[in-house]
Write a protein that holds these residues in place. Structure first.
Motif, PDB file in Angstrom:
ATOM      1  N   ALA A  82     -47.850 -25.589  -1.724  1.00  0.00           N
ATOM      2  CA  ALA A  82     -49.162 -24.942  -1.616  1.00  0.00           C
ATOM      3  C   ALA A  82     -49.092 -23.487  -2.060  1.00  0.00           C
ATOM      4  CB  ALA A  82     -49.684 -25.034  -0.185  1.00  0.00           C
ATOM      5  N   GLU A  83     -48.019 -22.787  -1.717  1.00  0.00           N
ATOM      6  CA  GLU A  83     -47.871 -21.391  -2.124  1.00  0.00           C
ATOM      7  C   GLU A  83     -47.741 -21.271  -3.636  1.00  0.00           C
ATOM      8  OE1 GLU A  83     -44.572 -19.971   0.179  1.00  0.00           O
ATOM      9  OE2 GLU A  83     -45.836 -19.569   1.920  1.00  0.00           O
ATOM     10  N   GLN A  84     -47.149 -22.283  -4.272  1.00  0.00           N
ATOM     11  CA  GLN A  84     -46.998 -22.251  -5.726  1.00  0.00           C
ATOM     12  C   GLN A  84     -48.313 -22.513  -6.443  1.00  0.00           C
ATOM     13  OE1 GLN A  84     -43.970 -25.124  -6.556  1.00  0.00           O
ATOM     14  NE2 GLN A  84     -42.295 -23.744  -6.031  1.00  0.00           N
ATOM     15  N   VAL A  85     -49.182 -23.342  -5.859  1.00  0.00           N
ATOM     16  CA  VAL A  85     -50.425 -23.725  -6.531  1.00  0.00           C
ATOM     17  C   VAL A  85     -51.651 -23.022  -5.953  1.00  0.00           C
ATOM     18  CG1 VAL A  85     -49.528 -25.942  -7.322  1.00  0.00           C
ATOM     19  CG2 VAL A  85     -50.711 -25.807  -5.128  1.00  0.00           C
ATOM     20  N   VAL A  86     -51.462 -21.912  -5.278  1.00  0.00           N
ATOM     21  CA  VAL A  86     -52.593 -21.164  -4.705  1.00  0.00           C
ATOM     22  C   VAL A  86     -53.657 -20.840  -5.767  1.00  0.00           C
ATOM     23  CG1 VAL A  86     -53.253 -18.920  -3.731  1.00  0.00           C
ATOM     24  CG2 VAL A  86     -51.463 -20.250  -2.658  1.00  0.00           C
ATOM     25  N   PRO A  87     -53.295 -20.425  -6.981  1.00  0.00           N
ATOM     26  CA  PRO A  87     -54.352 -20.155  -7.965  1.00  0.00           C
ATOM     27  C   PRO A  87     -55.200 -21.388  -8.299  1.00  0.00           C
ATOM     28  CG  PRO A  87     -52.314 -19.110  -8.654  1.00  0.00           C
ATOM     29  CD  PRO A  87     -51.985 -19.976  -7.481  1.00  0.00           C
ATOM     30  N   ARG A  88     -54.567 -22.556  -8.377  1.00  0.00           N
ATOM     31  CA  ARG A  88     -55.320 -23.781  -8.647  1.00  0.00           C
ATOM     32  C   ARG A  88     -56.222 -24.144  -7.480  1.00  0.00           C
ATOM     33  NH1 ARG A  88     -51.633 -28.461 -10.122  1.00  0.00           N
ATOM     34  NH2 ARG A  88     -53.655 -29.493 -10.241  1.00  0.00           N
ATOM     35  N   ILE A  89     -55.695 -23.991  -6.264  1.00  0.00           N
ATOM     36  CA  ILE A  89     -56.501 -24.281  -5.076  1.00  0.00           C
ATOM     37  C   ILE A  89     -57.693 -23.337  -5.019  1.00  0.00           C
ATOM     38  CG2 ILE A  89     -56.512 -24.240  -2.551  1.00  0.00           C
ATOM     39  CD1 ILE A  89     -53.572 -25.144  -2.666  1.00  0.00           C
ATOM     40  N   ARG A  90     -57.434 -22.063  -5.261  1.00  0.00           N
ATOM     41  CA  ARG A  90     -58.510 -21.071  -5.228  1.00  0.00           C
ATOM     42  C   ARG A  90     -59.573 -21.374  -6.284  1.00  0.00           C
ATOM     43  NH1 ARG A  90     -60.638 -16.448  -4.032  1.00  0.00           N
ATOM     44  NH2 ARG A  90     -61.062 -14.824  -5.534  1.00  0.00           N
ATOM     45  N   ALA A  91     -59.167 -21.760  -7.483  1.00  0.00           N
ATOM     46  CA  ALA A  91     -60.123 -22.079  -8.543  1.00  0.00           C
ATOM     47  C   ALA A  91     -60.985 -23.275  -8.149  1.00  0.00           C
ATOM     48  CB  ALA A  91     -59.390 -22.360  -9.846  1.00  0.00           C
ATOM     49  N   ALA A  92     -60.365 -24.288  -7.555  1.00  0.00           N
ATOM     50  CA  ALA A  92     -61.131 -25.463  -7.122  1.00  0.00           C
ATOM     51  C   ALA A  92     -62.089 -25.093  -5.992  1.00  0.00           C
ATOM     52  CB  ALA A  92     -60.180 -26.563  -6.667  1.00  0.00           C
ATOM     53  N   PHE A  93     -61.625 -24.244  -5.067  1.00  0.00           N
ATOM     54  CA  PHE A  93     -62.480 -23.816  -3.957  1.00  0.00           C
ATOM     55  C   PHE A  93     -63.685 -23.029  -4.474  1.00  0.00           C
ATOM     56  CE2 PHE A  93     -59.317 -23.780  -0.129  1.00  0.00           C
ATOM     57  CZ  PHE A  93     -59.141 -25.143  -0.275  1.00  0.00           C
ATOM     58  N   GLN A  95     -65.084 -23.200  -7.426  1.00  0.00           N
ATOM     59  CA  GLN A  95     -65.986 -24.119  -8.120  1.00  0.00           C
ATOM     60  C   GLN A  95     -66.810 -24.931  -7.112  1.00  0.00           C
ATOM     61  OE1 GLN A  95     -64.004 -26.764 -10.806  1.00  0.00           O
ATOM     62  NE2 GLN A  95     -65.902 -27.410 -11.786  1.00  0.00           N
ATOM     63  N   THR A  96     -66.178 -25.432  -6.069  1.00  0.00           N
ATOM     64  CA  THR A  96     -66.890 -26.187  -5.037  1.00  0.00           C
ATOM     65  C   THR A  96     -67.888 -25.297  -4.311  1.00  0.00           C
ATOM     66  OG1 THR A  96     -65.023 -27.677  -4.745  1.00  0.00           O
ATOM     67  CG2 THR A  96     -66.581 -27.540  -2.929  1.00  0.00           C
ATOM     68  N   LEU A  97     -67.497 -24.074  -4.011  1.00  0.00           N
ATOM     69  CA  LEU A  97     -68.395 -23.153  -3.322  1.00  0.00           C
ATOM     70  C   LEU A  97     -69.601 -22.814  -4.200  1.00  0.00           C
ATOM     71  CD1 LEU A  97     -68.906 -21.401  -0.809  1.00  0.00           C
ATOM     72  CD2 LEU A  97     -67.668 -19.565  -1.967  1.00  0.00           C
ATOM     73  N   GLN A  98     -69.372 -22.615  -5.491  1.00  0.00           N
ATOM     74  CA  GLN A  98     -70.479 -22.305  -6.399  1.00  0.00           C
ATOM     75  C   GLN A  98     -71.448 -23.481  -6.494  1.00  0.00           C
ATOM     76  OE1 GLN A  98     -70.921 -19.200  -7.801  1.00  0.00           O
ATOM     77  NE2 GLN A  98     -72.922 -19.990  -8.346  1.00  0.00           N
ATOM     78  N   GLY A 116     -66.610 -27.244   4.676  1.00  0.00           N
ATOM     79  CA  GLY A 116     -65.221 -27.473   5.080  1.00  0.00           C
ATOM     80  C   GLY A 116     -64.692 -28.813   4.595  1.00  0.00           C
ATOM     81  N   GLN A 117     -65.510 -29.863   4.686  1.00  0.00           N
ATOM     82  CA  GLN A 117     -65.091 -31.187   4.211  1.00  0.00           C
ATOM     83  C   GLN A 117     -64.876 -31.178   2.696  1.00  0.00           C
ATOM     84  OE1 GLN A 117     -68.135 -33.821   5.602  1.00  0.00           O
ATOM     85  NE2 GLN A 117     -67.385 -33.821   7.713  1.00  0.00           N
ATOM     86  N   ALA A 118     -65.757 -30.519   1.967  1.00  0.00           N
ATOM     87  CA  ALA A 118     -65.614 -30.449   0.510  1.00  0.00           C
ATOM     88  C   ALA A 118     -64.348 -29.690   0.118  1.00  0.00           C
ATOM     89  CB  ALA A 118     -66.841 -29.792  -0.105  1.00  0.00           C
ATOM     90  N   LEU A 119     -64.084 -28.577   0.797  1.00  0.00           N
ATOM     91  CA  LEU A 119     -62.878 -27.802   0.494  1.00  0.00           C
ATOM     92  C   LEU A 119     -61.621 -28.570   0.887  1.00  0.00           C
ATOM     93  CD1 LEU A 119     -64.023 -24.210   1.540  1.00  0.00           C
ATOM     94  CD2 LEU A 119     -63.960 -25.196  -0.748  1.00  0.00           C
TER      95      LEU A 119
END
Length: 142
Positions: A82-93, A95-98, A116-119
């Motif tokens: 998870a620490e390695q892919v934080v940028p990917r997680i953040r980008a997906a979050f 996009q979902t938030l937008q 919360g369920q979507a994230l």
């Protein structure tokens, strides 16, 4: 008198020159400092910086929805991933938030359960397995 002061200064300078290699050996290396700085969380938590999306306010003007998120990952191997892919997680979050924010009606507060369920689905998809829990912090429309 002057010579006495100069001799004292020379002794101090010589002591510093001789002690310099010892001081640099005891100091942490730059690589170790960079590794410590790269850590994004504490304990079992992985920090995802504040997310932001634009929303329509009741007055018809644009506003900003900000959401604080953290991942709770008890498993050490999954936390390292998870620490390695934080940028990917953040980008997906983001996009979902937008997407969520674009569907909000003005004067309606955000629903943390739905968001919360979507994230959580995004986090599970990117990590490739379940085991990380998405925790939501402050949700603010400005």
């Amino acid at each position: 008198m002057m010579w006495r002061g100069v001799a004292m200064d020379r002794r101090r300078l010589l002591a510093l020159v001789l002690a310099a290699p010892l001081l640099t050996a005891a100091a942490p290396k730059k690589d170790e400092q960079k590794k410590d700085e790269k850590k994004t969380g504490v304990g079992t938590y992985v920090e995802i910086h504040t997310l932001a999306a634009s929303v329509m306010r009741p007055s018809g003007r644009r506003g900003v929805l900000t959401v604080q998120t953290i991942l709770d990952v008890p498993d050490a191997k999954l936390r390292a991933k998870a620490e390695q892919v934080v940028p990917r997680i953040r980008a997906a979050f983001v996009q979902t938030l937008q997407t969520y924010a674009s569907g909000m009606t003005p004067a309606t507060p955000p629903n943390p359960d739905v968001l919360g369920q979507a994230l959580q689905r995004d986090a599970d998809r990117i990590l490739g397995q379940k085991g990380a829990r998405v925790l939501l912090g402050t949700m603010l429309i400005n």
